[in-house]
Motif scaffolding. Structure first.
Motif, PDB file in Angstrom:
ATOM      1  N   ALA A 107       0.819  -1.212   0.000  1.00 15.20           N
ATOM      2  CA  ALA A 107       0.000   0.000   0.000  1.00 15.20           C
ATOM      3  C   ALA A 107       0.852   1.260   0.000  1.00 15.20           C
ATOM      4  O   ALA A 107       0.417   2.305  -0.494  1.00 15.20           O
ATOM      5  CB  ALA A 107      -0.943   0.004   1.206  1.00 15.20           C
ATOM      6  N   THR A 125      -0.276   3.899  -2.855  1.00 15.03           N
ATOM      7  CA  THR A 125      -1.139   4.994  -2.428  1.00 15.03           C
ATOM      8  C   THR A 125      -1.070   6.213  -3.346  1.00 15.03           C
ATOM      9  O   THR A 125       0.005   6.578  -3.830  1.00 15.03           O
ATOM     10  CB  THR A 125      -0.835   5.425  -0.973  1.00 15.03           C
ATOM     11  OG1 THR A 125      -1.760   6.444  -0.596  1.00 15.03           O
ATOM     12  CG2 THR A 125       0.591   5.930  -0.811  1.00 15.03           C
ATOM     13  N   GLY A 157       0.454   8.437   3.212  1.00 19.92           N
ATOM     14  CA  GLY A 157       1.257   7.249   3.464  1.00 19.92           C
ATOM     15  C   GLY A 157       2.724   7.543   3.218  1.00 19.92           C
ATOM     16  O   GLY A 157       3.088   7.955   2.123  1.00 19.92           O
ATOM     17  N   THR A 193      -8.685   6.722   2.254  1.00 20.52           N
ATOM     18  CA  THR A 193      -8.655   5.712   1.208  1.00 20.52           C
ATOM     19  C   THR A 193      -8.354   4.354   1.841  1.00 20.52           C
ATOM     20  O   THR A 193      -7.886   4.265   2.982  1.00 20.52           O
ATOM     21  CB  THR A 193      -7.577   6.027   0.158  1.00 20.52           C
ATOM     22  OG1 THR A 193      -6.276   5.900   0.775  1.00 20.52           O
ATOM     23  CG2 THR A 193      -7.739   7.438  -0.424  1.00 20.52           C
ATOM     24  N   ASP A 230      -5.963   2.408   1.005  1.00 17.76           N
ATOM     25  CA  ASP A 230      -4.519   2.325   1.231  1.00 17.76           C
ATOM     26  C   ASP A 230      -4.123   3.062   2.504  1.00 17.76           C
ATOM     27  O   ASP A 230      -3.284   2.581   3.276  1.00 17.76           O
ATOM     28  CB  ASP A 230      -3.756   2.904   0.035  1.00 17.76           C
ATOM     29  CG  ASP A 230      -3.778   1.982  -1.170  1.00 17.76           C
ATOM     30  OD1 ASP A 230      -3.909   0.753  -0.976  1.00 17.76           O
ATOM     31  OD2 ASP A 230      -3.666   2.480  -2.302  1.00 17.76           O
ATOM     32  N   GLU A 231      -4.715   4.229   2.735  1.00 14.20           N
ATOM     33  CA  GLU A 231      -4.407   4.964   3.960  1.00 14.20           C
ATOM     34  C   GLU A 231      -4.817   4.165   5.198  1.00 14.20           C
ATOM     35  O   GLU A 231      -4.084   4.119   6.185  1.00 14.20           O
ATOM     36  CB  GLU A 231      -5.119   6.320   3.948  1.00 14.20           C
ATOM     37  CG  GLU A 231      -4.525   7.314   2.956  1.00 14.20           C
ATOM     38  CD  GLU A 231      -5.309   8.606   2.894  1.00 14.20           C
ATOM     39  OE1 GLU A 231      -4.684   9.661   2.681  1.00 14.20           O
ATOM     40  OE2 GLU A 231      -6.561   8.569   3.053  1.00 14.20           O
TER      41      GLU A 231
END
Length: 200
Positions: free
Chosen positions: A151, A155, A159, A177, A179-180
């Motif tokens: 991730a 991202t 991140g 998100t 990913d976050e």
């Protein structure tokens, strides 16, 4: 029976974005057996010298005590950015921990960092690094997020390898998100695992 060791997830949040991150970090801690997350916040500060807030917040996490910091197995510290630095309430709380510095209460305990910014390039990395400085003075072991976490490379919002971050937006606030969220959880999980290794 001994108390379960805990990771202190300590943050300051005014608009709620950093508070949301704290809950994701705590989810990561909860994935690790034998340790738990304790989510706490700090009171706002003001130039007004009179007490202006209740002793217990009306909602959200309760205020942290210095004893909770002293006895944690690890710390994950979060703040919204203020000109590339941590917010004053969090700095004020850390400034009260001189006795812990004198007796080495936090030495060799793992620590991680997270932040939220209104703009994508609003000082995420500078804020994370500024939060690391007092923890290094306390002798804590700063851990970030390694690039082995997919991730971090994927991202398109927050991140960093220095810690978790979230691009919150300004006029049109952004939800976290996936990913976050993943990076927050990985940070929590990593600090929890390291705390158990250091302790045992």
């Amino acid at each position: 029976m001994a108390e379960t060791p805990y990771i202190l997830v300590l943050y300051y949040s005014r608009s709620g974005h950093t508070a949301d991150m704290a809950l994701q970090v705590a989810r990561g801690v909860a994935r690790v057996n034998g340790i738990e997350a304790r989510v706490r916040t700090v009171a706002p500060v003001s130039p007004d010298t009179e007490a202006s807030v209740p002793a217990v917040p009306e909602d959200g996490a309760v205020y942290c005590t210095t004893e909770e910091l002293r006895h944690c197995a690890g710390l994950i510290l979060g703040s919204a950015t203020r000109f590339g630095n941590m917010a004053a309430p969090l700095k004020y709380f850390l400034d009260t921990t001189g006795d812990m510095w004198l007796n080495g209460a936090l030495v060799d305990k793992p620590a991680g960092l997270f932040t939220s910014t209104g703009s994508l390039h609003g000082g995420q990395e500078a804020t994370l690094l500024s939060m690391a400085i007092p923890l290094l003075h306390h002798g804590m072991l700063i851990t970030g997020v390694p690039y082995t976490e997919p991730a971090l490379s994927r991202t398109e919002a927050g991140g960093t390898p220095y810690g978790a971050s979230h691009w919150a937006g300004t006029d049109d606030p952004h939800a976290m998100t996936e990913d976050e969220k993943t990076i927050c959880q990985i940070l929590g999980q990593r600090v929890a695992r390291l705390a158990l290794k250091v302790a045992g």
